[in-house]
Design a protein around this motif. Structure first.
Motif, mmCIF file in Angstrom:
data_model
loop_
_atom_site.group_PDB
_atom_site.id
_atom_site.type_symbol
_atom_site.label_atom_id
_atom_site.label_comp_id
_atom_site.label_asym_id
_atom_site.label_seq_id
_atom_site.Cartn_x
_atom_site.Cartn_y
_atom_site.Cartn_z
ATOM 1 N N HIS A 106 -76.761 36.678 -67.090
ATOM 2 C CA HIS A 106 -76.191 37.726 -68.269
ATOM 3 C C HIS A 106 -75.086 38.353 -67.511
ATOM 4 C CE1 HIS A 106 -77.066 42.139 -70.109
ATOM 5 N NE2 HIS A 106 -76.901 40.743 -71.203
ATOM 6 N N GLY A 107 -74.594 38.774 -66.117
ATOM 7 C CA GLY A 107 -73.398 39.499 -66.064
ATOM 8 C C GLY A 107 -72.260 37.870 -66.479
ATOM 9 N N LEU A 108 -72.755 37.266 -65.674
ATOM 10 C CA LEU A 108 -71.219 35.942 -66.057
ATOM 11 C C LEU A 108 -71.393 35.647 -67.485
ATOM 12 C CD1 LEU A 108 -72.506 33.565 -62.670
ATOM 13 C CD2 LEU A 108 -70.952 35.659 -63.010
ATOM 14 N N ALA A 109 -72.640 35.666 -67.838
ATOM 15 C CA ALA A 109 -71.935 35.861 -69.337
ATOM 16 C C ALA A 109 -70.913 36.711 -70.146
ATOM 17 C CB ALA A 109 -73.397 35.693 -70.314
ATOM 18 N N LEU A 110 -71.611 38.045 -69.848
ATOM 19 C CA LEU A 110 -70.535 39.298 -70.205
ATOM 20 C C LEU A 110 -69.242 39.567 -69.670
ATOM 21 C CD1 LEU A 110 -73.195 42.307 -70.139
ATOM 22 C CD2 LEU A 110 -72.241 41.221 -72.139
ATOM 23 N N ALA A 111 -69.371 38.457 -68.618
ATOM 24 C CA ALA A 111 -67.920 38.460 -67.872
ATOM 25 C C ALA A 111 -67.365 36.941 -68.567
ATOM 26 C CB ALA A 111 -68.019 38.175 -66.611
ATOM 27 N N SER A 112 -67.748 36.001 -69.058
ATOM 28 C CA SER A 112 -67.226 35.008 -69.841
ATOM 29 C C SER A 112 -66.280 35.474 -70.915
ATOM 30 C CB SER A 112 -67.889 34.877 -69.612
ATOM 31 O OG SER A 112 -67.147 32.658 -70.530
ATOM 32 N N GLU A 113 -67.671 36.459 -71.800
ATOM 33 C CA GLU A 113 -67.352 37.391 -73.400
ATOM 34 C C GLU A 113 -65.675 37.656 -72.844
ATOM 35 O OE1 GLU A 113 -68.315 36.028 -75.887
ATOM 36 O OE2 GLU A 113 -69.793 34.127 -75.421
ATOM 37 N N ALA A 114 -65.884 38.808 -72.157
ATOM 38 C CA ALA A 114 -64.819 39.677 -71.586
ATOM 39 C C ALA A 114 -63.862 39.415 -71.520
ATOM 40 C CB ALA A 114 -65.683 40.605 -71.038
ATOM 41 N N ARG A 115 -63.713 38.181 -70.563
ATOM 42 C CA ARG A 115 -62.839 37.710 -70.719
ATOM 43 C C ARG A 115 -61.546 36.420 -71.434
ATOM 44 N NH1 ARG A 115 -65.502 35.423 -66.764
ATOM 45 N NH2 ARG A 115 -65.405 33.330 -67.131
ATOM 46 N N SER A 116 -62.535 36.152 -72.161
ATOM 47 C CA SER A 116 -62.447 35.309 -73.571
ATOM 48 C C SER A 116 -61.305 36.460 -74.959
ATOM 49 C CB SER A 116 -63.100 35.084 -74.036
ATOM 50 O OG SER A 116 -63.826 35.588 -74.700
ATOM 51 N N ARG A 117 -61.522 37.732 -74.295
ATOM 52 C CA ARG A 117 -60.703 38.750 -75.351
ATOM 53 C C ARG A 117 -60.462 39.522 -74.480
ATOM 54 N NH1 ARG A 117 -66.173 37.322 -76.778
ATOM 55 N NH2 ARG A 117 -66.266 37.937 -78.727
ATOM 56 N N ARG A 118 -59.939 38.936 -73.294
ATOM 57 C CA ARG A 118 -58.823 39.655 -72.061
ATOM 58 C C ARG A 118 -58.818 41.163 -71.867
ATOM 59 N NH1 ARG A 118 -53.269 36.336 -73.983
ATOM 60 N NH2 ARG A 118 -53.762 34.061 -73.717
ATOM 61 N N LYS A 119 -60.328 41.479 -71.324
ATOM 62 C CA LYS A 119 -60.822 42.557 -71.682
ATOM 63 C C LYS A 119 -61.599 42.858 -70.139
ATOM 64 C CE LYS A 119 -60.329 44.211 -77.027
ATOM 65 N NZ LYS A 119 -61.403 44.613 -77.314
ATOM 66 N N VAL A 120 -60.891 44.402 -69.988
ATOM 67 C CA VAL A 120 -62.804 44.119 -69.036
ATOM 68 C C VAL A 120 -63.865 45.353 -69.576
ATOM 69 C CG1 VAL A 120 -62.689 45.576 -66.245
ATOM 70 C CG2 VAL A 120 -60.816 44.334 -67.287
ATOM 71 N N LEU A 121 -65.124 45.101 -69.638
ATOM 72 C CA LEU A 121 -66.094 45.708 -69.581
ATOM 73 C C LEU A 121 -66.537 46.907 -68.626
ATOM 74 C CD1 LEU A 121 -67.847 46.027 -71.971
ATOM 75 C CD2 LEU A 121 -69.158 44.551 -71.095
ATOM 76 N N ASP A 122 -66.702 47.835 -69.061
ATOM 77 C CA ASP A 122 -67.493 49.001 -68.032
ATOM 78 C C ASP A 122 -69.031 48.331 -68.256
ATOM 79 O OD1 ASP A 122 -65.031 49.552 -67.005
ATOM 80 O OD2 ASP A 122 -65.141 51.692 -68.699
ATOM 81 N N VAL A 123 -69.638 48.113 -66.848
ATOM 82 C CA VAL A 123 -71.109 47.983 -66.412
ATOM 83 C C VAL A 123 -71.969 48.729 -65.992
ATOM 84 C CG1 VAL A 123 -70.995 45.503 -67.941
ATOM 85 C CG2 VAL A 123 -70.787 45.705 -65.460
ATOM 86 N N HIS A 124 -73.415 48.973 -65.995
ATOM 87 C CA HIS A 124 -74.049 49.263 -64.846
ATOM 88 C C HIS A 124 -74.239 47.892 -64.244
ATOM 89 C CE1 HIS A 124 -73.950 54.089 -65.212
ATOM 90 N NE2 HIS A 124 -72.957 53.301 -65.957
ATOM 91 N N LEU A 125 -74.990 48.040 -63.305
ATOM 92 C CA LEU A 125 -75.741 46.762 -62.578
ATOM 93 C C LEU A 125 -77.420 47.443 -62.877
ATOM 94 C CD1 LEU A 125 -76.324 44.263 -61.318
ATOM 95 C CD2 LEU A 125 -75.143 44.848 -59.332
ATOM 96 N N LYS A 126 -78.052 46.850 -62.361
ATOM 97 C CA LYS A 126 -79.832 47.192 -62.721
ATOM 98 C C LYS A 126 -80.350 46.135 -61.363
ATOM 99 C CE LYS A 126 -83.656 48.871 -64.388
ATOM 100 N NZ LYS A 126 -83.848 48.758 -65.440
ATOM 101 N N ILE A 127 -80.401 46.833 -60.276
ATOM 102 C CA ILE A 127 -81.157 46.406 -59.438
ATOM 103 C C ILE A 127 -83.296 46.387 -59.619
ATOM 104 C CG2 ILE A 127 -80.695 46.489 -57.059
ATOM 105 C CD1 ILE A 127 -78.885 47.664 -56.764
ATOM 106 N N ASP A 128 -83.209 45.692 -59.375
ATOM 107 C CA ASP A 128 -85.099 45.501 -59.179
ATOM 108 C C ASP A 128 -85.309 45.829 -57.644
ATOM 109 O OD1 ASP A 128 -87.310 45.306 -58.959
ATOM 110 O OD2 ASP A 128 -87.491 43.209 -59.965
ATOM 111 N N THR A 129 -85.870 46.937 -57.209
ATOM 112 C CA THR A 129 -86.160 47.215 -56.346
ATOM 113 C C THR A 129 -88.066 47.218 -55.349
ATOM 114 O OG1 THR A 129 -86.246 49.944 -56.445
ATOM 115 C CG2 THR A 129 -84.550 48.763 -55.388
ATOM 116 N N GLY A 130 -88.516 46.420 -57.913
ATOM 117 C CA GLY A 130 -90.163 46.857 -56.893
ATOM 118 C C GLY A 130 -90.373 46.632 -57.916
#
Length: 366
Positions: A106-130
């Motif tokens: 999911h993160g790489l897909a968002l990154a690809s869409e942001a790059r294609s627009r020459r923008k940087v997207l602010d995101v939060h990373l969700k971590i599965d701890t259990g």
């Protein structure tokens, strides 16, 4: 007369916010969880009142809710905790909405869409701890961050996780998750906004506050009545309706579908305008109570689609048009969603979010 209604006490909401803030400040932000139409209380009025109390962070499950919030909260931090389709990235940029990364793909897909627009997207990373739901596995965060950083197009401004179980008297599982979260935090930028605590965690464990505490059910008035906790809150929602008929009946009188209740003595049966179509749980058949005239009256017979029947007693002065409280207080008596949830073998969350959204919400300040 034909429909029940809901009353939301915004004054009590403000008191709940102040109670939590006094316990957790200085430091962590209150992140108000307003998903599911603010737990059935009404998204926009609830968020507006909270914003007036200087709540700056809000989180929802879906993008459309965040877009609706942006229209009334131009300066708030809006976080979507559910999956966002990378094809919707323009809406994120246009509305300044923070998505979470649910996994590396999911993160790489968002990154690809942001790059294609020459923008940087602010995101939060969700971590599965259990929890076993959304998020990058806690021990895969280092590798995931390396690939996300190499991809470009993203700015990881926050990191979060979600407790599966918080028991103050047996915190071993929650403690393990918190320790895993701390390990994973070492792999993200040190400036990232860190949030882990749910309502229950914030109530008992200040060491897990980090930069923000996600507060949901506590702010709506449930789960924070323990004097041993850090704060106390009270319910803000009352659900009311009216009596539409009163009839005197003899002993041995069957009531409702299939006659599941039979009167034992001469009494009066009041028909009340609410049913399972409105969200009044069918499990309350022959088990629940309502309040009429400040007295508890038993629900008798099966809850039907639009009406319930109530035994008001042989001598009660109950008449058509009298207010019936389904959730809330009348005089010295009170029935809250926590009581109904125990009868229905569920949780207050389900009772509250099941109230039909088409019912009129009245917002009051008390």
């Amino acid at each position: 007369m034909n429909h029940s209604w809901v009353e939301i006490n915004l004054g009590q909401l403000r008191k709940n916010i102040r109670s939590i803030r006094s316990a957790v400040n200085p430091g962590p932000e209150i992140i108000f969880v307003v998903k599911a139409d603010a737990y059935g209380h009404g998204l926009l009025p609830i968020a507006q009142a909270a914003s007036e109390e200087s709540v700056r962070w809000f989180t929802v499950a879906y993008l459309d809710s965040a877009i609706a919030l942006r229209e009334i909260l131009p300066e708030a931090h809006l976080l979507v905790m559910g999956y966002i389709d990378p094809q919707q990235i323009d809406l994120l940029f246009e509305n300044r909405i923070l998505p979470i990364i649910t996994d590396l793909e999911h993160g790489l897909a968002l990154a690809s869409e942001a790059r294609s627009r020459r923008k940087v997207l602010d995101v939060h990373l969700k971590i599965d701890t259990g929890m076993g739901r959304l998020g990058v596995q806690w021990d895969d965060v280092a590798g995931a961050m390396e690939k996300l950083n190499s991809a470009g197009g993203l700015n990881v401004t926050g990191v979060c996780s979600h407790f599966a179980k918080v028991e103050p008297n047996a915190p071993v599982d929650a403690t393990l998750q918190a320790e895993r979260f701390k390990v994973a935090m070492e792999c993200v930028p040190p400036t990232a906004f860190k949030h882990l605590s749910s309502s229950r965690a914030a109530l008992y464990f200040p060491e897990w506050d980090f930069d923000g505490v996600r507060q949901g059910i506590d702010l709506y008035g449930y789960g924070a009545a323990d004097p041993a906790g850090r704060f106390l809150t009270s319910p803000i929602l009352e659900w009311k309706t009216r009596v539409v008929q009163v009839k005197s009946v003899p002993p041995g009188f069957p009531v409702g579908y299939y006659g599941t209740h039979t009167t034992e003595y001469p009494t009066q049966i009041a028909t009340v305008a609410v049913g399972y179509a409105d969200g009044y749980n069918r499990s309350l058949s022959n088990r629940g109570d309502v309040l009429i005239g400040g007295r508890r009256c038993a629900v008798v017979g099966r809850v039907s689609m639009n009406w319930i029947t109530v035994d008001v007693g042989p001598d009660a002065n109950v008449k058509v048009g009298d207010v019936v409280t389904l959730i809330g207080r009348q005089g010295e008596e009170a029935i809250w969603a926590s009581e109904l949830s125990q009868i229905c073998r569920t949780i207050p969350y389900e009772i509250l979010t099941s109230i039909n959204s088409s019912l009129k919400r009245k917002y009051i300040e008390q």
